[in-house]
Design a protein around this motif. Structure first.
Motif, mmCIF file in Angstrom:
data_model
loop_
_atom_site.group_PDB
_atom_site.id
_atom_site.type_symbol
_atom_site.label_atom_id
_atom_site.label_comp_id
_atom_site.label_asym_id
_atom_site.label_seq_id
_atom_site.Cartn_x
_atom_site.Cartn_y
_atom_site.Cartn_z
ATOM 1 N N PRO A 11 -3.504 16.976 -8.943
ATOM 2 C CA PRO A 11 -4.170 18.502 -9.897
ATOM 3 C C PRO A 11 -3.108 19.488 -10.632
ATOM 4 N N TYR A 12 -1.956 19.974 -10.245
ATOM 5 C CA TYR A 12 -0.952 21.026 -10.880
ATOM 6 C C TYR A 12 -1.175 19.658 -12.396
ATOM 7 N N LEU A 13 -0.231 18.856 -12.813
ATOM 8 C CA LEU A 13 -0.278 18.074 -13.837
ATOM 9 C C LEU A 13 -1.767 17.970 -14.866
ATOM 10 N N LEU A 14 -2.609 17.576 -13.928
ATOM 11 C CA LEU A 14 -3.955 17.522 -14.903
ATOM 12 C C LEU A 14 -4.293 19.329 -15.313
ATOM 13 N N GLN A 15 -4.048 20.005 -14.579
ATOM 14 C CA GLN A 15 -3.681 21.979 -15.295
ATOM 15 C C GLN A 15 -3.270 21.859 -16.373
ATOM 16 N N HIS A 16 -2.255 20.951 -16.691
ATOM 17 C CA HIS A 16 -1.810 21.229 -17.460
ATOM 18 C C HIS A 16 -1.421 19.840 -18.921
ATOM 19 N N LYS A 17 -2.954 19.493 -18.819
ATOM 20 C CA LYS A 17 -3.141 18.766 -19.753
ATOM 21 C C LYS A 17 -3.271 18.568 -20.847
ATOM 22 N N ASP A 18 -3.769 19.536 -21.176
ATOM 23 C CA ASP A 18 -4.382 19.918 -22.670
ATOM 24 C C ASP A 18 -3.481 21.204 -23.196
ATOM 25 N N ASN A 19 -2.397 22.138 -23.025
ATOM 26 C CA ASN A 19 -1.912 22.893 -22.861
ATOM 27 C C ASN A 19 -1.085 21.883 -25.042
ATOM 28 N N PRO A 20 -0.712 22.645 -25.247
ATOM 29 C CA PRO A 20 -0.454 22.361 -26.261
ATOM 30 C C PRO A 20 1.244 21.659 -26.658
ATOM 31 N N VAL A 21 1.286 21.903 -24.907
ATOM 32 C CA VAL A 21 2.965 21.176 -25.166
ATOM 33 C C VAL A 21 2.853 19.736 -25.101
ATOM 34 N N ASP A 22 3.686 18.788 -25.607
ATOM 35 C CA ASP A 22 3.673 17.322 -25.726
ATOM 36 C C ASP A 22 3.967 16.830 -24.444
ATOM 37 N N TRP A 23 3.548 17.610 -22.446
ATOM 38 C CA TRP A 23 4.093 17.345 -21.643
ATOM 39 C C TRP A 23 3.919 15.968 -21.463
ATOM 40 N N ARG A 24 4.918 15.654 -21.119
ATOM 41 C CA ARG A 24 5.193 13.903 -20.312
ATOM 42 C C ARG A 24 5.853 14.197 -18.731
ATOM 43 N N PRO A 25 5.181 12.794 -17.647
ATOM 44 C CA PRO A 25 5.584 13.325 -16.272
ATOM 45 C C PRO A 25 6.471 12.672 -16.342
ATOM 46 N N TRP A 26 7.157 12.699 -14.758
ATOM 47 C CA TRP A 26 8.642 12.653 -14.846
ATOM 48 C C TRP A 26 9.054 10.963 -15.271
ATOM 49 N N SER A 27 9.563 9.889 -15.997
ATOM 50 C CA SER A 27 10.006 8.663 -15.399
ATOM 51 C C SER A 27 11.124 8.879 -16.895
ATOM 52 N N ALA A 28 11.534 7.309 -16.661
ATOM 53 C CA ALA A 28 12.890 6.734 -17.401
ATOM 54 C C ALA A 28 12.458 6.913 -19.486
ATOM 55 N N ASP A 29 10.922 6.787 -19.270
ATOM 56 C CA ASP A 29 10.731 6.541 -20.640
ATOM 57 C C ASP A 29 10.458 8.428 -21.665
ATOM 58 N N ALA A 30 10.841 9.035 -20.327
ATOM 59 C CA ALA A 30 10.534 10.529 -21.068
ATOM 60 C C ALA A 30 12.468 11.057 -21.253
ATOM 61 N N PHE A 31 13.285 10.517 -20.391
ATOM 62 C CA PHE A 31 14.340 10.606 -21.097
ATOM 63 C C PHE A 31 14.941 9.368 -21.963
ATOM 64 N N ALA A 32 14.720 8.377 -22.172
ATOM 65 C CA ALA A 32 14.978 7.200 -23.254
ATOM 66 C C ALA A 32 14.507 8.511 -24.471
ATOM 67 N N GLU A 33 13.264 8.504 -24.874
ATOM 68 C CA GLU A 33 13.268 9.215 -25.576
ATOM 69 C C GLU A 33 13.730 10.805 -26.201
ATOM 70 N N ALA A 34 14.408 11.243 -25.171
ATOM 71 C CA ALA A 34 14.821 12.224 -26.158
ATOM 72 C C ALA A 34 15.922 11.492 -25.980
ATOM 73 N N GLN A 35 16.911 10.959 -25.295
ATOM 74 C CA GLN A 35 17.882 10.412 -26.172
ATOM 75 C C GLN A 35 17.764 9.385 -27.466
ATOM 76 N N ARG A 36 16.422 8.765 -27.898
ATOM 77 C CA ARG A 36 16.804 8.236 -29.241
ATOM 78 C C ARG A 36 16.206 9.318 -29.936
ATOM 79 N N ARG A 37 16.239 10.316 -29.857
ATOM 80 C CA ARG A 37 15.627 12.057 -30.607
ATOM 81 C C ARG A 37 17.200 12.639 -30.678
ATOM 82 N N ASP A 38 17.676 12.538 -29.038
ATOM 83 C CA ASP A 38 19.052 12.942 -29.638
ATOM 84 C C ASP A 38 18.844 14.392 -29.178
ATOM 85 N N VAL A 39 17.394 15.239 -28.203
ATOM 86 C CA VAL A 39 17.249 16.052 -27.802
ATOM 87 C C VAL A 39 17.860 16.501 -26.702
ATOM 88 N N PRO A 40 17.311 17.438 -25.629
ATOM 89 C CA PRO A 40 17.372 18.255 -24.349
ATOM 90 C C PRO A 40 16.242 17.671 -23.295
#
Length: 717
Positions: A11-40
């Protein structure tokens, strides 16, 4: 459009599903995307009933301009701390190392390989009252990442090294024998900040400190403090007097005004404490508190299948505690001519006591939190309480987080099993077995526990140490020992390191996202320590040697901070009757000093008797630090010198000051009600908060004993 959180179960994550922030859940994919974009990575950790989490969402995460800045410069990850206690604990340690404090919402900036380099808690949208705004923080960190990365990475490696060292328990500094005298000292040290005037431990805000209470109950010798604290909480506004449950904590020192969220784990820890204390102290009222707490959970927080929901929010319609508040007029409208008795018993005849701190008039009370002004008359108004509860159910209700967390359910099942036996209530034992049956049928996948589920959908997170520990303990309490042994076998295969247990399994892929660190922790969080619960479970299963080796692993934290490692200290106290045991000191660990330990060393004390009725206490404050005097107008913890026996002290003279702060050397003059007899002792305590020019350390309460000798009584000290 919803972001990637829309498919989550929390429910906490779902509370943020409509934020204009491009939120992702904690996952290896999220960190891989940061690596690809070279951003923190920007990591935000919170939970569904956290008030300031909601505030930061409204002010920052729903702000289109700030959200655009977040999306452009970072990969943004949301974590529910109740789903991922391993991530929460690791990042909380990093936050404390980096900022000197912790809390939720927790805001952490990490490299794409999971190393934290900047952290804090709530940040306002723009610079405000000396706090940097979130927009400026992002701008500064983006510039550092793009233009000064070598400098940044050097500091990052230092933080990562500190976190690796902090993940292992420190050995004791000297040879330590665990015997009855040590257990008594640990209990005394853990209870050093007992409030003899109002009950409880420490100053506002006051938490129940259930694991500490359980340790003191087991260790013995603190009956007065325990009865006082349990009575104060039962009478105060921290208890929901209509529903029967307990709110999270009291915002004041006298247990009157709560923070209104209701957590399952608080009920699970408080109900058996009251049930146990009822028998030990011969106090039937405590038994009734336990029953009403259990009944509340079964009525309000239990699924049709028998599992237990997580929490009730503190807010209704954006207002703190709106559902729980009453005015005398509202009570009279329900109870008519019978209202006077209810108003007297629950303190509504004494004036308003609550103002929404975030409402239009935060300093003008205009409604009431119910509290027991006349506890002896509570049973007299029971029918009236039931009538008001029925009316309250017609109001808009706070959000119920229907997530089912394995460890919390294990804790609640054990509570019901224990209360059922202590209070002779078989229905509680039946409810405990039903919950455990559901967990074993639904929260085991491929032989391993999962962390949580919601509405029949399993969460992605694997079970962690506390999940196995609390469920195994519940199974032992329910005399289902074979099933408990099965869970312990998984722990031994996947979690064990040496004689203790890591927070996560050895095949958990998220290790690389946390610098490869597997934490062996001693502390209660406020849930009971996983290692402490395993030690107690092993002992109850007759595996005394295994339990002792586990406790020996954490001997350093137990001796140094028994109030923080109360469950392990309780395990040690349960082991001592089986025989004393000694732990040898190990090699020194070059770990940074924790903020509480640093705060304790800021002030050194010396006493000087002026005569038999006055002692001066001289404080030497470390260079660079200051303390807030009693005259300071801010909200910080102010300096206080007092006697543990409140009847012993007449008054204290504090030196005058211009800015409301003390530096260097300070002399406080304590005047006693009666002259001290030669050879007599007096226990005093000093409370303070130390700050420097950039930070404040945690508040400290030092307890010390002064003695009047023959020489001192003659005026020579």
């Amino acid at each position: 459009m919803p972001n990637a959180l829309a498919s989550e179960t929390s429910p906490y994550l779902l509370q943020h599903k409509d934020n204009p922030v491009d939120w992702r859940p904690w996952s290896a994919d999220a960190f891989a995307e940061a690596q690809r974009r070279d951003v923190p990575v920007f990591l935000s950790v919170g939970y569904s009933t956290c008030y300031w989490c909601h505030v930061m969402e409204r002010e920052v995460f729903e702000n289109e301009t700030l959200a655009r800045q977040m999306n452009d410069g970072f990969v943004c990850v949301k974590v529910d701390r109740e789903e991922r206690p391993d991530v929460d604990e690791h990042c909380m340690t990093a936050t404390q190392v980096l900022s000197g404090q912790g809390g939720w919402p927790m805001s952490v900036f990490l490299t794409p390989d999971g190393k934290p380099f900047f952290a804090g808690t709530y940040f306002p949208p723009h610079d405000m009252q000396g706090r940097p705004g979130f927009g400026r923080i992002m701008e500064t960190l983006t510039d550092a990442w793009q233009n000064r990365r070598d400098e940044l990475l050097e500091s990052i490696d230092g933080v990562a090294d500190v976190l690796t060292r902090l993940a292992k328990p420190r050995p004791p500094e000297e040879r330590t024998t665990f015997d009855a005298s040590l257990v008594a000292r640990l209990a005394r040290d853990a209870a050093a900040d007992y409030d003899p005037s109002l009950g409880g431990f420490g100053r506002a805000p006051k938490f129940p400190r259930q694991t500490l209470l359980a340790f003191l109950l087991e260790a013995g010798g603190h009956e007065k403090a325990l009865q006082h604290t349990l009575s104060a909480m039962a009478n105060g506004g921290i208890r929901d007097h209509l529903g029967g449950g307990f709110h999270r904590y009291s915002t004041d020192a006298k247990w009157l005004v709560p923070h209104f969220e209701i957590m399952l784990y608080d009920q699970a820890m408080l109900a058996p404490l009251y049930a146990d204390a009822a028998g030990r102290f011969g106090e039937p009222r405590f038994a009734e508190v336990a029953r009403r707490c259990c009944d509340f959970v079964l009525r309000e927080m239990t699924s049709d299948a028998g599992a237990f929901f997580t929490a009730f929010d503190a807010e209704v319609d954006g207002s703190e505690g709106k559902n729980y508040l009453w005015t005398p007029g509202e009570v009279r409208a329900v109870l008519g001519d019978e209202a006077d008795a209810f108003l007297q018993v629950y303190g509504l005849d004494r004036g308003f006591n609550f103002a929404d701190p975030h409402g239009p008039n935060p300093h003008t009370p205009d409604t009431n939190v119910l509290f027991l002004a006349e506890p002896d008359r509570e049973n007299e108004v029971e029918p009236l309480r039931q009538r008001l509860l029925a009316i309250r159910k017609q109001r808009q209700q706070p959000l119920l987080d229907t997530k089912i967390v394995t460890s919390w359910n294990g804790l609640m099942a054990e509570a019901l099993a224990a209360c059922g036996k202590l209070l002779d209530e078989p229905r509680y034992v039946d409810a405990a077995n039903k919950a455990v049956d559901w967990l074993l049928a639904n929260h085991i996948v491929d032989g391993r526990l999962i962390r949580s589920s919601r509405d029949g959908t399993a969460g992605q997170a694997a079970g962690v140490l506390e999940d196995y520990a609390h469920l195994a303990s519940a199974l032992v309490t329910l005399n289902r020992r074979d099933e408990a042994e099965g869970l312990l076998a998984v722990l031994n295969k996947q979690f064990k390191e040496g004689d203790a247990y890591a927070a996560t399994a050895d095949d958990d892929p998220d290790h690389r996202l946390m610098g490869g660190v597997r934490r062996l922790t001693a502390g209660d969080t406020p849930l009971p320590s996983g290692n402490g619960m395993v030690a107690i479970t092993l002992l109850r299963l007759g595996r005394t040697d295994d339990a002792r080796k586990l406790v020996e692993t954490f001997a350093g934290p137990i001796v140094e901070q028994p109030g923080h490692a109360s469950v392990l200290a309780m395990a040690a106290s349960m082991l001592v009757p089986h025989g004393d045991f000694t732990v040898e000191p190990g090699p020194a660990v070059d770990a940074p000093q924790s903020p509480p330990a640093e705060a304790g060393q800021v002030v050194q004390l010396a006493g000087e008797w002026i005569d038999a009725q006055q002692i001066d206490v001289v404080l030497t404050i470390a260079e660079g630090f200051h303390l807030y005097s009693p005259r300071h107008k801010g909200d910080e913890h102010k300096l206080e010198l007092a006697a543990t026996d409140s009847d012993a002290m007449a008054h204290v003279d504090y030196p005058s000051d211009d800015a409301g702060i003390y530096r260097g050397s300070v002399r406080l003059s304590a005047h006693l009600v009666r002259p001290m007899e030669t050879g007599g002792e007096l226990e005093l305590y000093l409370s303070y908060q130390a700050c420097d020019d950039t930070r404040c350390l945690p508040a400290v309460r030092k307890v010390f004993v002064v003695r009047l000798t023959d020489a001192e009584s003659n005026g020579s000290t």
